[in-house]
Design an enzyme around this catalytic site. Structure first.
Site, PDB file in Angstrom:
ATOM      1  N   LEU A 108      -3.613  -5.529  10.484  1.00 17.48           N
ATOM      2  CA  LEU A 108      -4.291  -5.919   9.346  1.00 17.48           C
ATOM      3  C   LEU A 108      -3.533  -6.594   8.468  1.00 17.48           C
ATOM      4  O   LEU A 108      -2.367  -6.517   8.321  1.00 17.48           O
ATOM      5  CB  LEU A 108      -4.782  -4.530   8.504  1.00 17.48           C
ATOM      6  CG  LEU A 108      -5.617  -3.590   9.542  1.00 17.48           C
ATOM      7  CD1 LEU A 108      -6.214  -2.482   8.487  1.00 17.48           C
ATOM      8  CD2 LEU A 108      -6.713  -4.331  10.252  1.00 17.48           C
ATOM      9  N   GLY A 153      -3.331  -2.713  13.543  1.00 12.59           N
ATOM     10  CA  GLY A 153      -4.345  -3.287  13.683  1.00 12.59           C
ATOM     11  C   GLY A 153      -4.466  -4.145  14.949  1.00 12.59           C
ATOM     12  O   GLY A 153      -5.523  -4.218  15.561  1.00 12.59           O
ATOM     13  N   ASN A 177       1.784   1.954  14.152  1.00 16.42           N
ATOM     14  CA  ASN A 177       3.116   2.114  13.470  1.00 16.42           C
ATOM     15  C   ASN A 177       2.753   2.409  12.049  1.00 16.42           C
ATOM     16  O   ASN A 177       3.567   2.153  11.295  1.00 16.42           O
ATOM     17  CB  ASN A 177       4.052   0.836  13.682  1.00 16.42           C
ATOM     18  CG  ASN A 177       3.487  -0.430  12.948  1.00 16.42           C
ATOM     19  OD1 ASN A 177       2.254  -0.436  13.080  1.00 16.42           O
ATOM     20  ND2 ASN A 177       4.327  -1.209  12.449  1.00 16.42           N
ATOM     21  N   GLU A 178       1.506   2.689  11.575  1.00 19.84           N
ATOM     22  CA  GLU A 178       1.162   2.631  10.190  1.00 19.84           C
ATOM     23  C   GLU A 178       2.302   3.492   9.277  1.00 19.84           C
ATOM     24  O   GLU A 178       2.400   3.435   8.527  1.00 19.84           O
ATOM     25  CB  GLU A 178      -0.084   3.335   9.848  1.00 19.84           C
ATOM     26  CG  GLU A 178      -1.473   2.140  10.328  1.00 19.84           C
ATOM     27  CD  GLU A 178      -1.838   2.084  11.752  1.00 19.84           C
ATOM     28  OE1 GLU A 178      -0.984   2.653  12.818  1.00 19.84           O
ATOM     29  OE2 GLU A 178      -2.838   1.374  11.861  1.00 19.84           O
TER      30      GLU A 178
HETATM   31  C1  LIG Z   1      -6.871   5.860   4.613  1.00 24.69           C
HETATM   32  C2  LIG Z   1      -6.827   4.560   4.990  1.00 24.69           C
HETATM   33  C3  LIG Z   1      -5.539   4.282   5.125  1.00 24.69           C
HETATM   34  C4  LIG Z   1      -5.086   2.759   5.247  1.00 24.69           C
HETATM   35  C5  LIG Z   1      -5.096   2.292   6.653  1.00 24.69           C
HETATM   36  C6  LIG Z   1      -4.549   1.040   6.842  1.00 24.69           C
HETATM   37  C7  LIG Z   1      -4.137   0.683   8.335  1.00 24.69           C
HETATM   38  C8  LIG Z   1      -3.444  -0.314   8.668  1.00 24.69           C
HETATM   39  C9  LIG Z   1      -3.257  -1.109   9.544  1.00 24.69           C
HETATM   40  C10 LIG Z   1      -2.163  -2.289   9.896  1.00 24.69           C
HETATM   41  O1  LIG Z   1      -2.583  -2.813  10.912  1.00 24.69           O
HETATM   42  S1  LIG Z   1      -1.207  -2.602   8.791  1.00 24.69           S
HETATM   43  C11 LIG Z   1      -0.236  -3.838   9.299  1.00 24.69           C
HETATM   44  C12 LIG Z   1       0.855  -3.365  10.283  1.00 24.69           C
HETATM   45  N1  LIG Z   1       1.746  -4.395  10.718  1.00 24.69           N
HETATM   46  C13 LIG Z   1       2.883  -4.593  10.958  1.00 24.69           C
HETATM   47  O2  LIG Z   1       3.616  -3.750  10.751  1.00 24.69           O
HETATM   48  C14 LIG Z   1       3.241  -6.185  11.456  1.00 24.69           C
HETATM   49  C15 LIG Z   1       4.374  -6.383  10.365  1.00 24.69           C
HETATM   50  N2  LIG Z   1       4.951  -7.742  11.056  1.00 24.69           N
HETATM   51  C16 LIG Z   1       6.002  -7.890  11.765  1.00 24.69           C
HETATM   52  O3  LIG Z   1       6.573  -6.850  12.239  1.00 24.69           O
HETATM   53  C17 LIG Z   1       6.465  -8.966  12.126  1.00 24.69           C
HETATM   54  O4  LIG Z   1       5.940 -10.127  11.334  1.00 24.69           O
HETATM   55  C18 LIG Z   1       6.023  -9.553  13.580  1.00 24.69           C
HETATM   56  C19 LIG Z   1       4.523  -9.464  13.783  1.00 24.69           C
HETATM   57  C20 LIG Z   1       6.784  -8.735  14.509  1.00 24.69           C
HETATM   58  C21 LIG Z   1       6.519 -11.113  13.743  1.00 24.69           C
HETATM   59  O5  LIG Z   1       7.708 -11.334  13.544  1.00 24.69           O
HETATM   60  P1  LIG Z   1       8.168 -12.598  13.364  1.00 24.69           P
HETATM   61  O6  LIG Z   1       9.855 -12.687  13.198  1.00 24.69           O
HETATM   62  O7  LIG Z   1       7.769 -13.824  14.508  1.00 24.69           O
HETATM   63  O8  LIG Z   1       7.440 -13.295  11.866  1.00 24.69           O
HETATM   64  P2  LIG Z   1       7.751 -12.915  10.379  1.00 24.69           P
HETATM   65  O9  LIG Z   1       8.549 -13.673  10.058  1.00 24.69           O
HETATM   66  O10 LIG Z   1       8.094 -11.626  10.379  1.00 24.69           O
HETATM   67  O11 LIG Z   1       6.514 -12.956   9.817  1.00 24.69           O
HETATM   68  C22 LIG Z   1       5.842 -14.403   9.318  1.00 24.69           C
HETATM   69  C23 LIG Z   1       5.186 -14.220   8.301  1.00 24.69           C
HETATM   70  O12 LIG Z   1       3.891 -13.515   8.438  1.00 24.69           O
HETATM   71  C24 LIG Z   1       4.028 -12.287   7.422  1.00 24.69           C
HETATM   72  N3  LIG Z   1       3.318 -11.167   7.944  1.00 24.69           N
HETATM   73  C25 LIG Z   1       3.699 -10.595   9.143  1.00 24.69           C
HETATM   74  N4  LIG Z   1       2.785  -9.485   9.409  1.00 24.69           N
HETATM   75  C26 LIG Z   1       1.932  -9.556   8.384  1.00 24.69           C
HETATM   76  C27 LIG Z   1       0.893  -8.898   7.978  1.00 24.69           C
HETATM   77  N5  LIG Z   1       0.610  -7.618   8.928  1.00 24.69           N
HETATM   78  N6  LIG Z   1       0.210  -9.138   7.054  1.00 24.69           N
HETATM   79  C28 LIG Z   1       0.355 -10.202   6.358  1.00 24.69           C
HETATM   80  N7  LIG Z   1       1.347 -10.932   6.538  1.00 24.69           N
HETATM   81  C29 LIG Z   1       2.264 -10.692   7.693  1.00 24.69           C
HETATM   82  C30 LIG Z   1       5.381 -12.375   7.053  1.00 24.69           C
HETATM   83  O13 LIG Z   1       5.366 -11.759   5.729  1.00 24.69           O
HETATM   84  C31 LIG Z   1       5.855 -13.769   7.094  1.00 24.69           C
HETATM   85  O14 LIG Z   1       5.299 -14.428   5.955  1.00 24.69           O
HETATM   86  P3  LIG Z   1       6.328 -15.361   4.966  1.00 24.69           P
HETATM   87  O15 LIG Z   1       7.553 -14.684   4.705  1.00 24.69           O
HETATM   88  O16 LIG Z   1       6.482 -16.349   6.146  1.00 24.69           O
HETATM   89  O17 LIG Z   1       5.469 -15.753   4.033  1.00 24.69           O
END
Ligand SMILES: CCCCCCC/C=C/C(=O)SCCNC(=O)CCNC(=O)[C@H](O)C(C)(C)COP(=O)(O)OP(=O)(O)OC[C@H]1O[C@@H](n2cnc3c(N)ncnc32)[C@H](O)[C@@H]1OP(=O)(O)O
Length: 302
Positions: A108, A153, A177-178
């Site tokens: 997400l 997500g 991994n939430e």
């Molecule tokens: C009662 C209800 C409760 C609520 C339930 C909510 C359920 C939530 C579900 C979810 O899916 S939450 C999201 C979980 N995702 C993560 O933990 C992944 C986070 N990201 C990473 O670990 C890494 O980015 C990666 C995917 C392993 C990629 O690594 P890489 O080194 O290739 O890139 P980065 O430099 O880390 O990222 C580039 C750029 O993208 C931004 N970003 C990364 N992930 C997200 C995301 N999920 N959402 C928005 N943006 C994301 C990151 O911040 C970087 O941004 P900039 O610094 O370039 O601006």
């Protein structure tokens, strides 16, 4: 409601023949990943659909760089492409994969859940619910060709498929991994995981926010097959043949039999689930945790 309107507008404006490559114009042929020309490709800015109607399937490529985070626009475009394929009798299956190197989907979009207002959170969550319901219950065979990391997500999307092929790369971890973000996977994320790996494995994985590397993911049943990275697409196509050989109506009814009780739980309390999400995500402590997590992602770079 907002989602329905948004989808209608996007359907009109985005679902056009899609041609890749700089300077390409709709209706012309363009190159596709893996060589060859794509005459019938269609899609939208963030979703490329490569149809093979003669073989009865299409490849749906996610391309919302840098990390295929599931933003509202991206979710909407995926739903529209899925709907188009589902309503065309030529298609019996889709393969979902990523066009972003090394990333299946980062899950997400944290920016949709941080610093926005309750109306936005409600609209976003409704779209997340819709994506899961549509993929989980699709009458099409859905195969995930997981060619990158897929946390939270991203993992849910893969778990909603009928079969998962994961590329054998230690970086391509998959899991819900939430808890590591200080948030809680909702009951339908949990149910989807339990249905895939069983209660005990799910309980431990969810509490610890485990991200499984390929060999582990295969061992616990999170994925069905692990193959060398350059074979992930071909392996997905091979396995599809087995699924498509089953009489469609029997397979579809069986899928419904297996999955409808899980989907019905959400369908029965969809609005309450949205309100719950909005309340939870709006809490100061949760907003702070998400901001800190985003900050950590940024710092990782420097
Ligand atoms: C009662 C209800 C409760 C609520 C339930 C909510 C359920 C939530 C579900 C979810 O899916 S939450 C999201 C979980 N995702 C993560 O933990 C992944 C986070 N990201 C990473 O670990 C890494 O980015 C990666 C995917 C392993 C990629 O690594 P890489 O080194 O290739 O890139 P980065 O430099 O880390 O990222 C580039 C750029 O993208 C931004 N970003 C990364 N992930 C997200 C995301 N999920 N959402 C928005 N943006 C994301 C990151 O911040 C970087 O941004 P900039 O610094 O370039 O601006």
């Amino acid at each position: 409601m907002a989602l329905a309107v948004g989808m209608r507008v996007l359907t009109r404006s985005l679902l056009r023949p899609w041609v890749r490559g700089p300077g390409a114009t709709p209706g012309r042929t363009g190159p596709v990943a893996g060589g060859g020309d794509c005459v019938r490709c269609f899609g939208s800015p963030r979703v490329l659909v490569e149809p093979d109607p003669a073989a009865g399937f299409a490849v749906m490529k996610m391309r919302n760089p840098p990390v295929n985070s599931l933003s509202l626009e991206f979710l909407t475009e995926m739903l529209i492409s899925l709907e188009k394929l589902e309503s065309d009798k030529a298609f019996h299956a889709i393969i979902i994969t990523s066009d972003c190197p090394g990333i299946f989907s980062a899950g997400l979009d944290l920016k949709e859940m941080c610093g926005r207002d309750p109306t936005h959170y409600a609209e976003y969550w409704k779209a997340v619910q819709e994506l899961w319901l549509r993929f989980y219950l699709s009458h099409l065979v859905v195969i995930s060709a997981i060619n990158g990391v897929s946390p939270a997500g991203g993992c849910l999307l893969a778990l909603s498929s009928d079969y998962r092929v994961l590329a054998d790369n230690p970086k391509y971890a998959i899991g819900l991994n939430e808890t590591l973000l200080g948030i809680v996977a909702p009951f339908w994320f949990k149910d989807t995981l339990v249905n895939t790996v069983g209660h005990r494995v799910a309980e431990r994985a969810l509490q610890l926010g485990l991200l499984f590397p390929p060999a582990e993911a295969l061992r616990v049943g999170m994925v069905d097959q692990v193959v060398p990275e350059d074979q992930v697409q071909s392996a997905a196509r091979s396995v599809l043949a087995q699924w498509l050989a089953i009489p469609g109506h029997a397979r579809q009814l069986t899928k419904t039999l297996m999955r409808k009780p899980t989907a019905d739980r959400l369908l029965k309390e969809r609005d309450a689930d949205i309100q719950n999400f909005v309340r939870f995500i709006s809490r100061d402590a949760i907003q702070k945790a998400l901001r800190t997590y985003l900050e950590k992602l940024k710092q990782k770079k420097s």
